[in-house]
Write a protein that holds these residues in place. Structure first.
Motif, PDB file in Angstrom:
ATOM      1  N   PRO A   1      63.161  16.082 -12.509  1.00  0.00           N
ATOM      2  CA  PRO A   1      63.310  17.527 -12.245  1.00  0.00           C
ATOM      3  C   PRO A   1      64.756  17.949 -12.026  1.00  0.00           C
ATOM      4  O   PRO A   1      65.092  19.115 -12.235  1.00  0.00           O
ATOM      5  N   SER A   2      65.613  17.025 -11.601  1.00  0.00           N
ATOM      6  CA  SER A   2      67.008  17.378 -11.358  1.00  0.00           C
ATOM      7  C   SER A   2      67.798  17.594 -12.644  1.00  0.00           C
ATOM      8  O   SER A   2      68.912  18.131 -12.592  1.00  0.00           O
ATOM      9  N   HIS A   3      67.265  17.209 -13.789  1.00  0.00           N
ATOM     10  CA  HIS A   3      67.988  17.362 -15.045  1.00  0.00           C
ATOM     11  C   HIS A   3      67.987  18.827 -15.484  1.00  0.00           C
ATOM     12  O   HIS A   3      66.942  19.481 -15.506  1.00  0.00           O
ATOM     13  N   ASP A   4      69.156  19.336 -15.835  1.00  0.00           N
ATOM     14  CA  ASP A   4      69.315  20.723 -16.266  1.00  0.00           C
ATOM     15  C   ASP A   4      69.054  20.804 -17.771  1.00  0.00           C
ATOM     16  O   ASP A   4      69.881  20.389 -18.581  1.00  0.00           O
ATOM     17  N   LEU A   5      67.899  21.333 -18.149  1.00  0.00           N
ATOM     18  CA  LEU A   5      67.525  21.404 -19.556  1.00  0.00           C
ATOM     19  C   LEU A   5      68.346  22.432 -20.324  1.00  0.00           C
ATOM     20  O   LEU A   5      68.561  22.297 -21.524  1.00  0.00           O
TER      21      LEU A   5
END
Length: 599
Positions: free
Chosen positions: A51-55
């Protein structure tokens, strides 16, 4: 042209990347990174991102081709039989880079930006080979070279550019026999410190400084190695005039090139803007320099003096060239008509407070594989494609489209196939096929070539959801010369594969499910194509990254032991026998019988 074949549409976001050898495509689908095989069109990997990954600020990159099937060094007797493949891929956002390997689903590496205070990750690329990752920080502060083997880093200060589209950096090209893996050897990096342009030559592997050269430019805009690795071209900003410097491979200034005397001087005695783009022509004989004066200068690599000029005139009156104009009727039907000369291409529309000066010059220049044909676009006439025969040194065909041209791409293996993409609202492409005589090495008198074919793909696409207009992209796959050409076309929510000349008829081994090779059984048995390595009989799916999400200024590489000494690759007989005798211990005497060398 044969009937066009189109694959089903696959879901994706606006971010996707093809592997350099066209074996796989990587794309983001929601919060998952998907890797699809271009041989079977099945998902090989489906990796959930944390979830911490910025898409929204993600980027994907593939490693340079490698001949190693596993993480261990390849035995010399197997090295020449394996085709180069890109095995590793990465996905990065502003703070974290995650690296994965197609050969081992449980291997992954996490590179965290940490709390160094040097800005976000503005660009991430693989380095010389699959074991190096280059990370550019924001504000042109530094570029860090990460080693995936040792976890060590090398920091290089003050790069002039962010590294996107290989601007301001590049690896020296090497002979394929000497360097079968990776991009090249010496890294050339353009830096700027205290208002001075500096060229850094860095040693392979260690990235120790071989030489530091203060350039003679005022505001260098890029560097580019020649295809044979002998020369390095550095060009100055267009605002300071026409300035091109040629350096040797060891960093010595060989020649500085300026423009020939011109009669187009203004009242202050200024000629105007200088260089807009530079490209080395295949064959190592010419250097093409496109300027703001709408002229392409072909420089000889022996003397670096101009030998021919390719001028783009406002009025076309060339008896040796055919001119075709695209016509669009009220129903939207497109066709090409032969135009009588002289013909005048439409100019770029003037905008408010626009002097028209910025909309001129050679904005796009594309060279085919063998360096015999060049396609150009002058920004003052953005709907016109000039196709030049570099053997006869004159235009062969001039194509005037209805919409401005967005991209020109020659096929990597077919020197006569040119893909033309314009700024249409619909997925419409143009495929220009040059006369076979135009790709020969000798001049020809018969240069008649027909108009390009029009590929309308509206019926093959589902329109993107939402009110945002579709952003169309198109490009060739790097397929072999004995395979029919293939292209990938997509928008921000999906993509398809297109075969303009139809698909290849392929024979496969019985039970060879999921193999990456598209080679026919005939080619394999006759020795024209090496035997493709087989995968494990039981196909595993990815369980995702083992990143815990902690903020650490370090790299973590996770490996799983369990590969056998043969690299976990079995021949056809072992694969079938293993399915019947599961659970048995030890190896049969047939394993050393040499049957694996028969094919």
């Amino acid at each position: 042209m044969e009937t066009v074949d189109v694959s089903p549409q696959y879901k994706a976001t606006s971010l996707s990347a093809l592997s350099p050898t066209a074996s796989h495509i990587a794309c983001l689908s929601g919060a998952r990174l998907q890797i699809r095989s271009l041989a079977t069109f099945e998902l090989d990997r489906d990796i959930p991102l944390p979830p911490s990954h910025d898409l929204r600020r993600s980027q994907i990159a593939w490693s340079p081709p490698s001949t190693s099937p596993t993480g261990a060094p390849t035995p010399p007797q197997r090295l020449s039989a394996l085709p180069p493949r890109s095995h590793r891929f990465l996905v990065a956002d502003d703070d974290t880079t995650r690296v994965y390997d197609l050969r081992d689903e449980k291997w992954n590496a996490v590179i965290n930006n940490g709390s160094g205070g040097m800005g976000k990750n503005i660009n991430v690329e693989f380095g010389r080979d699959e074991n190096e990752v280059l990370v550019w920080s924001d504000f042109a502060s530094r570029v860090i070279v990460w080693s995936l083997k040792t976890g060590r880093t090398v920091e290089i200060r003050d790069p002039k550019f962010s590294g996107k589209e290989s601007r301001g950096w590049g690896y020296r090209h090497c002979d394929e026999e000497q360097d079968v893996c990776g991009r090249g050897s010496v890294l050339a990096l353009l830096c700027r410190s205290s208002g001075v342009d500096t060229l850094m030559l860095l040693a392979p592997g260690t990235y120790a400084v071989i030489k530091r050269v203060e350039l003679v430019t005022q505001d260098a805009q890029g560097i580019r190695w020649s295809r044979d690795g002998r020369w390095l071209a550095v060009w100055d900003a267009a605002s300071v005039g026409y300035g091109l410097s040629i350096y040797t491979a060891d960093g010595h200034l060989y020649r500085t090139i300026s423009r020939e005397p011109s009669n187009e001087l203004n009242e202050w005695g200024i000629e105007g803007l200088g260089i807009k783009m530079v490209q080395w022509i295949p064959g190592n004989e010419w250097l093409a320099v496109g300027g703001w004066d709408r002229r392409v200068r072909m420089l000889s690599t022996k003397t670096f003096a101009p030998v021919v000029y390719l001028d783009h005139t406002t009025q076309i009156s060339i008896p040796s060239a055919s001119v075709y104009v695209e016509q669009v009727d009220a129903r939207g039907f497109r066709s090409f008509e032969f135009a009588q000369q002289p013909a005048t291409p439409p100019k770029a529309p003037a905008e408010k407070n626009d002097t028209g000066l910025m909309k001129q010059g050679i904005g796009i220049m594309a060279l085919n594989k063998d360096g015999t044909i060049c396609a150009t676009r002058d920004d003052s006439t953005p709907t016109t494609v000039w196709i030049w025969d570099l053997c006869s040194l004159q235009p062969r065909t001039i194509i005037i489209l209805h919409s401005p041209i967005k991209a020109l791409q020659w096929h990597p293996s077919y020197p006569s196939h040119l893909l033309i993409q314009s700024t249409h609202d619909s997925p419409t492409l143009y495929l220009y096929t040059a006369n076979p005589s135009s790709s020969s090495t000798s001049p020809t008198t018969n240069s008649a070539t027909g108009p390009p074919s029009i590929l309308s793909l509206s019926d093959s696409f589902t329109k993107p959801a939402g009110s945002a207009p579709a952003k169309w992209t198109a490009g060739w796959l790097n397929t072999a010369a004995d395979k029919k050409p293939t292209m990938v076309v997509g928008h921000q929510q999906g993509y398809i594969f297109v075969w303009p000349e139809g698909k290849d008829q392929v024979l496969r081994f019985e039970g060879q499910e999921g193999d990456e090779s598209d080679d026919s059984l005939y080619d394999i048995l006759t020795g024209r194509t090496p035997v493709p390595p087989l995968r494990d009989s039981v196909k595993r799916r990815s369980r995702g990254s083992k990143d815990s999400g902690e903020d650490v200024d370090d790299i973590r590489v996770e490996t799983v032991q369990g590969l056998d000494s043969m690299g976990n690759f079995e021949d056809t007989f072992r694969e079938k026998r293993g399915a019947r005798s599961r659970g048995s211990r030890g190896r049969s005497r047939l394993d050393e019988s040499g049957l694996d060398e028969m094919f």
